[in-house]
Scaffold this active site. Sequence first.
Site, PDB file in Angstrom:
ATOM      1  N   ASP A 190       0.859  -1.176   0.000  1.00 45.09           N
ATOM      2  CA  ASP A 190       0.000   0.000   0.000  1.00 45.09           C
ATOM      3  C   ASP A 190       0.900   1.233   0.000  1.00 45.09           C
ATOM      4  O   ASP A 190       1.601   1.507   0.979  1.00 45.09           O
ATOM      5  CB  ASP A 190      -0.898  -0.025   1.252  1.00 45.09           C
ATOM      6  CG  ASP A 190      -1.906   1.109   1.283  1.00 45.09           C
ATOM      7  OD1 ASP A 190      -1.712   2.114   0.573  1.00 45.09           O
ATOM      8  OD2 ASP A 190      -2.895   0.999   2.048  1.00 45.09           O
ATOM      9  N   HIS A 191       0.864   1.995  -1.116  1.00 48.77           N
ATOM     10  CA  HIS A 191       1.789   3.118  -1.246  1.00 48.77           C
ATOM     11  C   HIS A 191       1.441   4.280  -0.317  1.00 48.77           C
ATOM     12  O   HIS A 191       2.226   5.219  -0.174  1.00 48.77           O
ATOM     13  CB  HIS A 191       1.812   3.604  -2.690  1.00 48.77           C
ATOM     14  CG  HIS A 191       3.171   4.040  -3.141  1.00 48.77           C
ATOM     15  ND1 HIS A 191       4.095   4.625  -2.300  1.00 48.77           N
ATOM     16  CD2 HIS A 191       3.779   3.971  -4.352  1.00 48.77           C
ATOM     17  CE1 HIS A 191       5.195   4.917  -2.966  1.00 48.77           C
ATOM     18  NE2 HIS A 191       5.042   4.512  -4.215  1.00 48.77           N
ATOM     19  N   ARG A 192       0.264   4.245   0.326  1.00 50.19           N
ATOM     20  CA  ARG A 192      -0.031   5.261   1.340  1.00 50.19           C
ATOM     21  C   ARG A 192       0.819   5.040   2.569  1.00 50.19           C
ATOM     22  O   ARG A 192       1.174   5.992   3.285  1.00 50.19           O
ATOM     23  CB  ARG A 192      -1.502   5.200   1.736  1.00 50.19           C
ATOM     24  CG  ARG A 192      -2.500   5.482   0.631  1.00 50.19           C
ATOM     25  CD  ARG A 192      -3.921   5.250   1.115  1.00 50.19           C
ATOM     26  NE  ARG A 192      -4.109   3.891   1.596  1.00 50.19           N
ATOM     27  CZ  ARG A 192      -5.216   3.443   2.188  1.00 50.19           C
ATOM     28  NH1 ARG A 192      -6.242   4.267   2.378  1.00 50.19           N
ATOM     29  NH2 ARG A 192      -5.317   2.191   2.589  1.00 50.19           N
TER      30      ARG A 192
END
Length: 456
Positions: A426-428
């Site tokens: 998850d790039h968040r």
Amino acid sequence: MSATMIKEFRLPDLGEGLTESEILSWKVAVGDTVTLNQVIAEVETAKAVVELPSPFAGIVAALHEQAGTVVEVGKPIVSFEVDDAGASPSSAARSGAAVSEEATAKREPNLVGYGAVVEKSGRPARRQRSFAEESIPAVEPVPAVEPIVPHDVPSEPTAEQDRPRSTPPVRKLARDLGVDLQLVKGTGPSGLITRSDVQGFVAASEPQGSAQTAAPAVVVGAAGRETRTPIKGVRKFTAAAMVQSAFTAPHVTEFLTIDVTPTMELLTRLKASRTFAGYKLTPLTIAAKAVLIALRRNPSLNSRWDEAAQEIVQFNYVNLGIAAATPRGLTVPNIKDAEQMTLLELSTALSELTDTARSGKTSPADLSGGTISITNIGVFGIDAGTPILNPGEAAIVALGSVRKAPWVHNDELAVRQVMSLSLSFDHRLVDGEQGSKFLADLGAILSDPATVMTMI
């Protein structure tokens, strides 16, 4: 002679705020005499198959639902004729002091929760639950982890009382799917909007003929050219979870191909040792241990995004999920506190987890609370993939098949055992640098297990 009375047993929530379950089979019939905690039915939730114990001792007066029926939580499924003196499930429940007389009069004892207690105003009210009420009657497949009251709706500020009534998980699902709850009609107690209401609204908004509107299983056409299967149980849960994950978390996938010959040689030596005699050791066992070690150096991959609180929650423990293909569909049970286990303990836990999953007996508690997952696509002969995150987790590792391939080893071309690793994150929560370092550490361990000496 003591007087008798009729007691209804409503379908309880068997964990994780599930809103419905399918009755697979009845273990009793009308007229049967049952004892307290005797198994009366086998039900399937979206996550597991669970045996349902009787909350009363008495005679089965009526079965309100047939086997094969999907029933919403809180609806009556069976009635019992019980002695007036024995209407309460146990003496422990009778002595519980945390439940008010008013709440007791309005609601019968249950397994985990029937739903909200309805006051005169028609709105659900919170109530305290006694230790006795939470613990009886016990459902053996569901370990007691923490009390779950999925249908209890917290008291809202006066200014918000006009908004549609639903639970926090349902409101989150609606946000994830872009659904305005003002447009959804609730079918739960006193108009409570349930998860199935939201999913049904989405399905009704899609073009006709979509997979979401699948009818009961039928064969269409004289030649049997088409078969339709109801979307329910694990398949329904998995589909909703994958859609939620894919359209909520921005996925990034990285790949790394490595020479795992040293790991396979280590595996051979361990299998021959007395310490692991009789234990099942596989490449997955070693890879799982490597993932746990790599997480120590890259803890950001062991976290989740809390949208409601606008916080990043980093876990100081690892509940390691293992994707398992079962006759009921894909499940991801997890090993609790896996970071504390030795390789021997991890081997045992993996064997128990996979055996339980394949038999369809995984409990809802074992399917919830995961922090990072592994999917072993190599067992199907696949080299690499782009796995979708298990909802609520920051990363998932896919293990490709171990194949013999030409490889440059000691500056010479040689035949080595090679594996591809795929990491989705998850790039968040995880930056490219953090994800790359984790994958590099994992690859280094599996390429040369002695590298662990430099990491711990």
